[in-house]
Design a protein around this motif. Structure first.
Motif, PDB file in Angstrom:
ATOM      1  N   LEU A 254       0.819  -1.206   0.000  1.00  0.00           N
ATOM      2  CA  LEU A 254       0.000   0.000   0.000  1.00  0.00           C
ATOM      3  C   LEU A 254       0.854   1.258   0.000  1.00  0.00           C
ATOM      4  O   LEU A 254       1.906   1.312   0.631  1.00  0.00           O
ATOM      5  CB  LEU A 254      -0.920   0.024   1.232  1.00  0.00           C
ATOM      6  N   LEU A 299      -7.814   2.645   1.479  1.00  0.00           N
ATOM      7  CA  LEU A 299      -6.459   2.193   1.197  1.00  0.00           C
ATOM      8  C   LEU A 299      -6.123   2.399  -0.268  1.00  0.00           C
ATOM      9  O   LEU A 299      -7.001   2.355  -1.135  1.00  0.00           O
ATOM     10  CB  LEU A 299      -6.306   0.706   1.550  1.00  0.00           C
ATOM     11  N   THR A 312      -7.208  -4.528  -2.225  1.00  0.00           N
ATOM     12  CA  THR A 312      -7.270  -4.009  -0.847  1.00  0.00           C
ATOM     13  C   THR A 312      -7.936  -5.023   0.080  1.00  0.00           C
ATOM     14  O   THR A 312      -7.553  -5.133   1.244  1.00  0.00           O
ATOM     15  CB  THR A 312      -8.041  -2.677  -0.808  1.00  0.00           C
TER      16      THR A 312
END
Length: 327
Positions: A254, A299, A312
């Motif tokens: 991420l 995210l 995600t």
């Protein structure tokens, strides 16, 4: 936190029964979407907003209309298009030739459940017109703030398949949504049930004929919200929520993890889910149950992870499997 009285406990129990009855009532019109129904109820309890994602024809609009009919709430629908102006959503000042004065004409945002259909098809200027309404629960026109009705929920839809001619929602606006719910295609059995209902004369535009009746009202919602607010959270559960959100910020997949607002949202939705399931305290399973819909849209994946097929949802699932659970 004051202890609940027998009267408030009884009101809360009645409210829980009424909200549980929503599933059966909405099922008269919508088949096989219990998780989405539950998510919408959780959002109402938390005074949050919902982003519904699914392909066209998955009954997203019908779901919101059926929820409004079951709760006896006012609902309006706005089809977001490239030429939609902010005033088309919030309302505008109109000159009255009889009084020679300007009067405010309310836009469709002045409702209880606003269905923002295909929100990513309208330019950012119009998308941002919803930001004040969603966050402050008011709109400001000509310098004058005007309060929105209570309860107020925005249920925005977007198509996850077709992106041509769309304007992706910026992170700041995505963060305003409490939950992102996926509305999947029905199973084979559910789809047969849908076709059977249509063959028997079901009309999705006539919910009265479908037999949907109000099973809960604003008083039930107020009692439920008060009960959710009194649902206890131990320091260990608060620490678990923080650990889950901090783990997203450290994930190598991420570029953007969950903010403190995301952690607050996860705690709120976990409390609502705990109360709906009949408890006045939160356990780790409540946090796990709401982690995906509460965090998935907050995210941002790294491009290389996205190319490898990482999502995600898979990142959150892996984090839940590794973060120590309090005993």
């Amino acid at each position: 936190m004051s202890a609940p009285t027998p009267e408030t406990t009884e009101q809360a129990d009645r409210a829980r029964d009424s909200l549980e009855a929503l599933r059966a009532e909405i099922a008269k019109a919508v088949v096989g979407q219990d998780p989405a129904v539950t998510g919408l109820v959780v959002a109402l309890l938390c005074r949050g907003h919902v982003l519904l994602e699914g392909v066209p024809g998955a009954a997203k609009t019908l779901l919101v209309r059926a929820l409004a009919a079951s709760l006896e709430l006012d609902t309006k629908r706005v089809q977001f298009t490239p030429d939609l102006m902010p005033s088309d959503v919030t309302g505008s000042l109109v000159y009255d030739t009889h009084t020679s004065e300007f009067s405010f004409q309310q836009g469709p945002v002045f409702t209880n459940l606003l269905l923002a259909d295909e929100i990513n098809r309208t330019p950012p200027k119009t998308q941002s017109a919803l930001l004040e309404a969603m966050e402050e629960r008011q709109v400001t026109v000509d310098g004058s703030p005007r309060l929105l009705p209570e309860p107020f929920l925005v249920a925005a839809t977007q198509n996850p398949v077709e992106y041509e001619g769309t304007y992706p929602l910026p992170e700041a606006q995505l963060d305003r949504f409490l939950l992102k719910l996926t509305v999947p295609l029905p199973s084979r059995e559910d789809e047969i049930s849908v076709l059977t209902r249509h063959a028997q004369g079901f009309n999705p535009r006539d919910l009265d004929a479908a037999g949907i009746r109000p099973v809960a009202g604003t008083s039930d919602l107020e009692a439920a919200r008060a009960a959710v607010a009194s649902t206890s959270v131990s320091p260990e559960i608060a620490g678990y929520v923080v650990d889950v959100c901090r783990a997203t910020r450290e994930s190598p997949s991420l570029t953007l993890g969950a903010s403190p607002r995301g952690a607050t949202a996860l705690l709120s939705t976990a409390r609502a889910w705990a109360w709906l399931t009949g408890r006045d305290y939160v356990i780790p399973d409540d946090v796990k149950a709401l982690a995906l819909p509460t965090l998935r849209h907050r995210l941002q994946l790294r491009p290389e992870a996205e190319m490898e097929g990482v999502t995600t949802d898979s990142v959150i699932t892996a984090i839940l499997a590794h973060v120590p659970v309090p005993r």
